[in-house]
Design an enzyme around this catalytic site. Structure first.
Site, PDB file in Angstrom:
ATOM      1  N   ASP A  55       0.993  -1.071  -0.143  1.00 20.56           N
ATOM      2  CA  ASP A  55       0.011  -0.109   0.072  1.00 20.56           C
ATOM      3  C   ASP A  55       0.953   1.155  -0.040  1.00 20.56           C
ATOM      4  O   ASP A  55       1.572   1.401   1.037  1.00 20.56           O
ATOM      5  CB  ASP A  55      -0.932  -0.042   1.193  1.00 20.56           C
ATOM      6  CG  ASP A  55      -1.652   1.137   1.407  1.00 20.56           C
ATOM      7  OD1 ASP A  55      -2.503   1.540   0.148  1.00 20.56           O
ATOM      8  OD2 ASP A  55      -1.916   1.861   2.275  1.00 20.56           O
ATOM      9  N   GLU A  92      -1.223  -1.572  -4.763  1.00 19.55           N
ATOM     10  CA  GLU A  92      -2.407  -0.638  -5.109  1.00 19.55           C
ATOM     11  C   GLU A  92      -2.185   0.213  -6.180  1.00 19.55           C
ATOM     12  O   GLU A  92      -1.187   0.946  -5.990  1.00 19.55           O
ATOM     13  CB  GLU A  92      -2.973   0.019  -3.809  1.00 19.55           C
ATOM     14  CG  GLU A  92      -4.351   0.536  -3.902  1.00 19.55           C
ATOM     15  CD  GLU A  92      -4.680   1.115  -2.541  1.00 19.55           C
ATOM     16  OE1 GLU A  92      -4.948   2.483  -2.361  1.00 19.55           O
ATOM     17  OE2 GLU A  92      -4.954   0.427  -1.893  1.00 19.55           O
ATOM     18  N   ASP A 112      -2.374   1.110   7.309  1.00 20.84           N
ATOM     19  CA  ASP A 112      -1.553   0.979   6.001  1.00 20.84           C
ATOM     20  C   ASP A 112      -1.107  -0.667   5.958  1.00 20.84           C
ATOM     21  O   ASP A 112      -0.960  -1.180   4.857  1.00 20.84           O
ATOM     22  CB  ASP A 112      -0.383   2.000   6.277  1.00 20.84           C
ATOM     23  CG  ASP A 112      -0.743   3.277   5.965  1.00 20.84           C
ATOM     24  OD1 ASP A 112      -1.434   3.708   5.131  1.00 20.84           O
ATOM     25  OD2 ASP A 112      -0.301   4.095   7.247  1.00 20.84           O
TER      26      ASP A 112
END
Length: 177
Positions: free
Chosen positions: A9, A68, A140
């Protein structure tokens, strides 16, 4: 064949990572955390991300890398910095010979929560449940684990489809009952 999936991420100040292993139809937690790149010069933060992701790859020996995709925000500078953080992480994966898979935030939330507009706490809750964790991961790290889970599910479906597509003569190109 089992896969070890590194999920990322990305963020220019804080990048989450999560590592899972596919074991049959189960997903097994191996590790997660956050790379704190600080608030210094951007090129130094990007270097921190690159080195840290490279170290994580050495530590866990993943077979695949999932990250992502960048979402467009109203702040163009934030979007550019996020894209640069993604690039630093992706290059670390590519340098290690890993195939890189990209998933949108909506795809990740849909795979993990079942709802593409899920809130962060919902993602954290489902990651904890899916991986049978003893506590709630930091946001996160949970997002990175969710990215890895998304790839695990997507990869499993793709593999299953390869083995269930009928092969043979179906009336010269047409399916018959």
């Amino acid at each position: 064949m089992a896969e070890i999936i590194l999920g990322i991420d990305p963020g220019s100040r804080k990048t989450g990572y999560g590592v899972i292993k596919t074991q049959g139809s189960a997903l097994v937690y191996l590790g997660s955390g956050c790379i704190n790149a600080g608030s210094g010069a951007l090129y130094k933060r990007l270097q921190t991300i690159f080195v840290a992701v490279s170290t994580i790859i050495e530590q866990f020996s993943p077979t695949v890398f999932a990250i992502e995709e960048t979402f467009l925000s109203k702040n163009v500078q934030s979007t550019v910095k996020l894209s640069e953080a993604r690039a630093a992480a992706m290059i670390a994966g590519s340098n290690a010979g890993l195939e890189v898979f990209e998933y949108t935030p909506r795809q990740i939330k849909q795979a993990v929560v079942g709802y593409g507009a899920a809130q962060k706490h919902q993602v954290q809750y489902m990651v904890e449940r899916i991986l049978k964790l003893s506590g709630t991961p930091q946001a996160d790290a949970a997002d990175a684990l969710a990215c890895a889970i998304c790839h695990g599910y997507t990869s499993a479906v793709t593999k299953a489809m390869r083995f269930t597509i009928p092969v043979g003569n179906f009336g010269h190109g047409r399916f018959q009952n």
